[in-house]
Write a protein that holds these residues in place. Structure first.
Motif, PDB file in Angstrom:
ATOM      1  N   VAL A 117       2.379   1.211   5.389  1.00 29.85           N
ATOM      2  CA  VAL A 117       2.610   1.068   3.949  1.00 29.85           C
ATOM      3  C   VAL A 117       2.903  -0.393   3.623  1.00 29.85           C
ATOM      4  CG1 VAL A 117       4.141   1.699   2.036  1.00 29.85           C
ATOM      5  CG2 VAL A 117       3.417   3.437   3.693  1.00 29.85           C
ATOM      6  N   PHE A 118       2.276  -0.910   2.561  1.00 36.51           N
ATOM      7  CA  PHE A 118       2.439  -2.308   2.172  1.00 36.51           C
ATOM      8  C   PHE A 118       3.002  -2.484   0.766  1.00 36.51           C
ATOM      9  CE2 PHE A 118      -1.036  -1.962   5.218  1.00 36.51           C
ATOM     10  CZ  PHE A 118      -0.648  -2.895   6.176  1.00 36.51           C
ATOM     11  N   ILE A 170      -0.910   5.697   8.216  1.00 33.12           N
ATOM     12  CA  ILE A 170      -1.304   4.433   7.603  1.00 33.12           C
ATOM     13  C   ILE A 170      -0.065   3.573   7.350  1.00 33.12           C
ATOM     14  CG2 ILE A 170      -2.589   3.364   5.724  1.00 33.12           C
ATOM     15  CD1 ILE A 170      -3.690   6.135   5.018  1.00 33.12           C
ATOM     16  N   SER A 230      -2.180  -3.061  -5.253  1.00 35.31           N
ATOM     17  CA  SER A 230      -0.745  -2.780  -5.356  1.00 35.31           C
ATOM     18  C   SER A 230      -0.262  -2.710  -6.801  1.00 35.31           C
ATOM     19  CB  SER A 230       0.058  -3.839  -4.594  1.00 35.31           C
ATOM     20  OG  SER A 230      -0.116  -5.113  -5.186  1.00 35.31           O
ATOM     21  N   ARG A 232      -6.253  -2.924   7.443  1.00 35.02           N
ATOM     22  CA  ARG A 232      -4.972  -2.380   7.895  1.00 35.02           C
ATOM     23  C   ARG A 232      -4.444  -1.323   6.939  1.00 35.02           C
ATOM     24  NH1 ARG A 232      -2.854  -5.668  12.070  1.00 35.02           N
ATOM     25  NH2 ARG A 232      -3.956  -7.650  12.248  1.00 35.02           N
ATOM     26  N   HIS A 233      -4.879  -1.380   5.685  1.00 36.59           N
ATOM     27  CA  HIS A 233      -4.481  -0.364   4.699  1.00 36.59           C
ATOM     28  C   HIS A 233      -5.324   0.902   4.834  1.00 36.59           C
ATOM     29  CE1 HIS A 233      -8.032  -2.114   2.917  1.00 36.59           C
ATOM     30  NE2 HIS A 233      -8.055  -1.169   1.994  1.00 36.59           N
ATOM     31  N   PRO A 235      -3.062  -2.392  -0.393  1.00 39.82           N
ATOM     32  CA  PRO A 235      -2.756  -3.503   0.514  1.00 39.82           C
ATOM     33  C   PRO A 235      -1.555  -4.284  -0.002  1.00 39.82           C
ATOM     34  CG  PRO A 235      -4.638  -4.036  -0.845  1.00 39.82           C
ATOM     35  CD  PRO A 235      -4.270  -2.621  -1.168  1.00 39.82           C
ATOM     36  N   TYR A 266      -8.648  -0.878  -4.017  1.00 37.19           N
ATOM     37  CA  TYR A 266      -7.253  -0.577  -3.661  1.00 37.19           C
ATOM     38  C   TYR A 266      -6.426  -1.762  -4.160  1.00 37.19           C
ATOM     39  CZ  TYR A 266      -8.780   3.194  -0.517  1.00 37.19           C
ATOM     40  OH  TYR A 266      -9.319   4.340   0.003  1.00 37.19           O
ATOM     41  N   GLY A 314      -6.782   5.670   1.926  1.00 39.85           N
ATOM     42  CA  GLY A 314      -6.031   4.444   2.154  1.00 39.85           C
ATOM     43  C   GLY A 314      -4.891   4.277   1.184  1.00 39.85           C
ATOM     44  N   VAL A 315      -4.146   3.209   1.404  1.00 42.06           N
ATOM     45  CA  VAL A 315      -3.017   2.854   0.545  1.00 42.06           C
ATOM     46  C   VAL A 315      -3.268   1.461  -0.028  1.00 42.06           C
ATOM     47  CG1 VAL A 315      -1.426   4.270   1.905  1.00 42.06           C
ATOM     48  CG2 VAL A 315      -1.700   1.836   2.465  1.00 42.06           C
TER      49      VAL A 315
END
Length: 347
Positions: free
Chosen positions: A222-223, A220, A48, A202-203, A188, A46, A185-186
């Motif tokens: 979002v970061f 979830i 960004s 946390r993601h 991090p 994962y 998940g998203v």
């Protein structure tokens, strides 16, 4: 024969109805087909900075393929014929190599960019349906007590019956199937860099929460802009703890609705099923993960059910169910708390 005014009125009414239907269709969520290919997966991470493979509007639905966490070589060694190994798995393992792979081992479909998602928002993931993609799964042997495993033995291939929704583990042992995605998940936070798909956080990511079947909703934090949602690690049966490090692992196809929630603020992922509210947390220390998951449920009850903190903590002890989600996704173990909705009666 109708009079002219009657015909005009009929035509106007028809045009208005057509326009209304068009507007309704325009506002309806779109469904986007997302197959698993070498160009549409994130192999083991994962991140960004990962380039989106699909952009959708908030509220749209993805019809997505996911692949089991194994290789053609590993499956063949366990006795799966070449004809049974998915061509998409062969292509991805062969073509996604070097810097495009790792540090984790999961083949995740995505990332999906959801328009309007910003850091601090929450991504709501409604799991509309999950279907079997192949008629077999596998289970390995490692995990927390590997001394129980026979060294060098290949993974166990387990046939899946989509009609009875059972798996024949051994003669006289039928396991009911409850398909879910082990990893949703998203991205991090940017400062975290490229994060392994192995440990949850946390993601969300590799939660391995067996409650997240069709009909459930995952929330979830979002970061990163666009959220950058990924999904994979299909499971059809797993006990809480996932003690030997694998469930019955298989490939799945699911329909997920992704919606940006600007009215929610979360520290950890949360979930909801038709029967339960679920809080969750992870940490290398099992006690700290447990403490955080319980505190998350207390905070939920204070904010959403308007209990005092004292009352909320008491209610978790009286009616909550604390479970070890998984013990094997190092370095983080996972804990979740289920609270039945049925205790909240009208009035």
């Amino acid at each position: 024969m109708r009079s002219l005014p009657g015909v005009v009125g009929f035509l106007c009414a028809t045009a208005a109805a057509t326009a209304t239907a068009a507007l309704a269709a325009e506002g309806a969520p779109r469904t986007h087909r997302l197959e698993a290919t070498p160009a549409t997966v994130a192999y083991g991470y994962y991140w960004s900075q990962a380039a989106p493979v699909l952009r959708i509007a908030s509220g749209d639905i993805i019809d997505v393929d996911t692949l089991l966490t194994n290789t053609p070589t590993g499956l063949a060694k366990a006795g799966v014929s070449q004809a049974q190994i998915q061509p998409s798995l062969k292509a991805i393992v062969a073509e996604v190599t070097g810097e495009r792979r790792g540090p984790g081992g999961h083949i995740l479909t995505g990332p999906v960019y959801v328009e309007g998602a910003e850091p601090g928002d929450v991504l709501e993931v409604k799991i509309l349906s999950i279907d079997l993609a192949i008629d077999y799964g596998y289970n390995g042997c490692s995990g927390v007590f590997p001394e129980n495993c026979e060294p060098g033995r290949p993974v166990r291939i387990i046939p899946l019956d989509r009609h009875t929704m059972t798996a024949a583990f051994a003669p006289g042992i039928l396991v009911p199937l409850r398909p879910f995605f082990g990893s949703m998940g998203v991205a991090p936070a940017p400062e975290a860099g490229r994060v392994s798909s192995n440990p949850p956080g946390r993601h969300a990511g590799n939660l391995d929460n067996r409650e997240l079947v069709a009909g459930s909703t995952l929330y979830i934090p979002v970061f990163a802009r666009g959220a950058l949602f990924e999904v994979g690690d299909g499971h059809v049966a797993q006990g809480d703890g996932e003690v030997d490090q694998t469930a019955i692992e298989t490939s799945l196809r699911g329909r997920l609705q992704l919606t940006v929630r600007k009215d929610l603020k979360l520290t950890w992922p949360r979930a909801e099923t038709p029967t339960d509210y679920i809080s969750m947390a992870t940490d290398p220390d099992l006690f700290l993960a447990t403490r955080a998951a319980i505190q998350e449920m207390v905070d939920f009850l204070v904010a959403d059910k308007h209990l005092t903190r004292h009352e909320a903590y008491q209610l978790v002890s009286i009616a909550g169910n604390v479970a070890i989600t998984q013990l094997v996704d190092k370095p983080n173990v996972g804990v979740h708390v289920r609270l039945p909705k049925s205790i909240f009666v009208a009035g």
